[in-house]
Design a protein around this motif. Structure first.
Motif, PDB file in Angstrom:
ATOM      1  N   ARG A 136      -4.390   1.162   7.384  1.00 46.92           N
ATOM      2  CA  ARG A 136      -4.499   1.457   5.946  1.00 46.92           C
ATOM      3  C   ARG A 136      -3.803   0.364   5.133  1.00 46.92           C
ATOM      4  O   ARG A 136      -4.334  -0.143   4.153  1.00 46.92           O
ATOM      5  N   GLY A 182      -4.745  -2.731   2.273  1.00 45.23           N
ATOM      6  CA  GLY A 182      -4.070  -2.572   0.987  1.00 45.23           C
ATOM      7  C   GLY A 182      -4.468  -1.320   0.224  1.00 45.23           C
ATOM      8  O   GLY A 182      -4.419  -1.306  -1.002  1.00 45.23           O
ATOM      9  N   TYR A 183      -4.885  -0.275   0.937  1.00 39.73           N
ATOM     10  CA  TYR A 183      -5.276   0.982   0.273  1.00 39.73           C
ATOM     11  C   TYR A 183      -4.095   1.937   0.232  1.00 39.73           C
ATOM     12  O   TYR A 183      -3.392   2.090   1.223  1.00 39.73           O
ATOM     13  N   LYS A 184      -3.923   2.596  -0.918  1.00 41.27           N
ATOM     14  CA  LYS A 184      -2.938   3.670  -0.961  1.00 41.27           C
ATOM     15  C   LYS A 184      -3.595   4.903  -0.343  1.00 41.27           C
ATOM     16  O   LYS A 184      -4.819   4.981  -0.268  1.00 41.27           O
ATOM     17  N   ALA A 233       0.836  -1.197   0.000  1.00 37.96           N
ATOM     18  CA  ALA A 233       0.000   0.000   0.000  1.00 37.96           C
ATOM     19  C   ALA A 233       0.873   1.249   0.000  1.00 37.96           C
ATOM     20  O   ALA A 233       0.490   2.292   0.507  1.00 37.96           O
ATOM     21  N   GLY A 234       2.076   1.130  -0.566  1.00 39.21           N
ATOM     22  CA  GLY A 234       2.995   2.268  -0.608  1.00 39.21           C
ATOM     23  C   GLY A 234       2.508   3.333  -1.578  1.00 39.21           C
ATOM     24  O   GLY A 234       1.897   3.007  -2.591  1.00 39.21           O
ATOM     25  N   ASP A 235       2.795   4.592  -1.255  1.00 41.23           N
ATOM     26  CA  ASP A 235       2.303   5.677  -2.096  1.00 41.23           C
ATOM     27  C   ASP A 235       3.238   5.996  -3.265  1.00 41.23           C
ATOM     28  O   ASP A 235       2.832   6.598  -4.242  1.00 41.23           O
ATOM     29  N   GLU A 236       4.506   5.589  -3.133  1.00 44.91           N
ATOM     30  CA  GLU A 236       5.453   5.867  -4.218  1.00 44.91           C
ATOM     31  C   GLU A 236       5.591   4.631  -5.102  1.00 44.91           C
ATOM     32  O   GLU A 236       5.561   3.508  -4.609  1.00 44.91           O
TER      33      GLU A 236
END
Lengths: 148, 210
Positions: B72, B76-78, A116-119
């Motif tokens: 979060r 598995g949510y960004k 679930a990483g943003d990058e």
């Protein structure tokens, strides 16, 4: 004069033919001139027993790339695997790469499980989270001689 | 000119305080505080950890454990997708997950018997352009050492824990494997519902034991 024109056109056709054969052999041999259609990620594993170069890289069971190179980093005693991922497949920085077996005795492949990483990872980045091959002999010996 | 030198000195100073082993130092400080609470004589009454001590530990956890980020990742949510979920749903889910984890682990505190966490040298790794870190530690039992790895992220100078791996098994991964199919079907409210149901079952079980 006419003869020269014919020879000229034949020459052109021969060149076109050679280029076409060259292109075909490169496409069929999956060599590729440039890396425009893919990007590379590095993953370090404790062990990659049974994994071969060219093995599949899967995400949710779908092939998204292949193993390009396997080498050994002797300082860290780790297997370094370079993965070639198809362009357009987005892999986040918290992805987990694991060495899996298809079926019970099938080929080894790399499974990517998104986090679930943003990058997003880009060409040349390293996958931080990896899971190595499960060593059955090691498990049995742990069971027989007892775990510590 | 003096101003420039002052800024340079200051920035180097700031760099050194947030660099070199900062995640381990911050984490170690909190862990040691929790250990000292548990080790103190008046933390227990007839073998059980007092509610007041549990509350103290809970407050320390709030200072370095990010429940939001853990929750979060467990679905598995960004961040972008997470923020799009109604706030009330998010809060209810985080609260339910936190309650379930506390219900599961607070009871285990009673088993604590002076063991301590050891942070080996070189057990820290900073990655993602300095935004994330992994800190290795060992929980010393009498007959063996259990490896515990903390995953942390940097936010406004504070390193927050978002995942804990014990013997190679990650907390987030464990919940993610269970939650993802549920989220796919009924979204976050469905997970909250299941968590609450599980919580009630656990409480009923504990009630029976007493």
């Amino acid at each position: 004069m006419k003869r020269t024109a014919i020879e000229f056109f034949v020459g052109i056709f021969v060149i076109i033919g050679i280029v076409a054969i060259g292109y075909l052999s490169i496409r069929l041999g999956k060599m590729g001139f440039s890396s425009n259609d893919s990007y590379r990620l590095t993953a370090k594993f404790i062990s990659v027993t049974g994994l071969a170069e060219g093995a599949r890289v899967e995400m949710a069971g779908v092939q998204v790339g292949c193993v390009e190179k396997i080498s050994l980093n002797q300082d860290e005693n780790r297997a370094v695997v370079i993965l070639k991922i198809n362009k357009g497949i987005e892999v986040d920085e918290e992805v987990t790469a694991s060495v899996k077996t298809s079926g019970l005795i099938g080929d080894k492949y790399i499974r990517l499980k998104l986090g679930a990483g943003d990058e997003l990872l880009v060409d040349g980045d390293t996958i931080e989270e990896t899971e190595s091959t499960i060593d059955i002999e090691e498990l049995i010996s742990k069971y027989v001689f007892g775990g510590v | 000119m003096q101003k420039v030198i002052l800024i340079m000195v200051f920035s180097v100073f700031l760099l050194s305080t947030t660099f070199a082993g900062e995640p381990t130092i911050q984490l170690q400080k909190h862990i040691k505080t929790i250990e000292s609470i548990l080790k103190s004589k008046n933390s227990r009454r007839s073998g059980r950890v007092k509610d007041s001590s549990v509350e103290q530990i809970r407050q320390i956890l709030e200072q370095f454990f990010s429940w939001q980020e853990m929750a979060r990742r467990a679905v598995g949510y960004k961040t972008k997708k997470w923020v799009a979920v109604p706030r009330s749903d998010r809060d209810a889910y985080v609260k339910a997950l936190k309650a379930l984890l506390e219900e599961t682990y607070v009871g285990r505190l009673n088993e604590y018997n002076g063991q301590s966490f050891v942070f080996p040298e070189g057990g820290e790794r900073i990655f993602s352009k300095g935004r994330k870190a992994e800190v290795k530690s060992y929980f010393e039992l009498t007959d063996k050492q259990v490896p515990v790895v903390y995953k942390m992220f940097l936010h406004k100078g504070i390193w927050w824990v978002y995942d804990v791996k014990v013997e190679g098994v990650g907390m987030v991964m464990n919940y993610k494997n269970q939650f993802e199919p549920i989220v796919a079907k009924g979204g976050i409210p469905e997970v909250t519902k299941r968590l609450k149901r599980k919580m009630l079952a656990l409480k009923a079980k504990r009630g029976k034991k007493r």
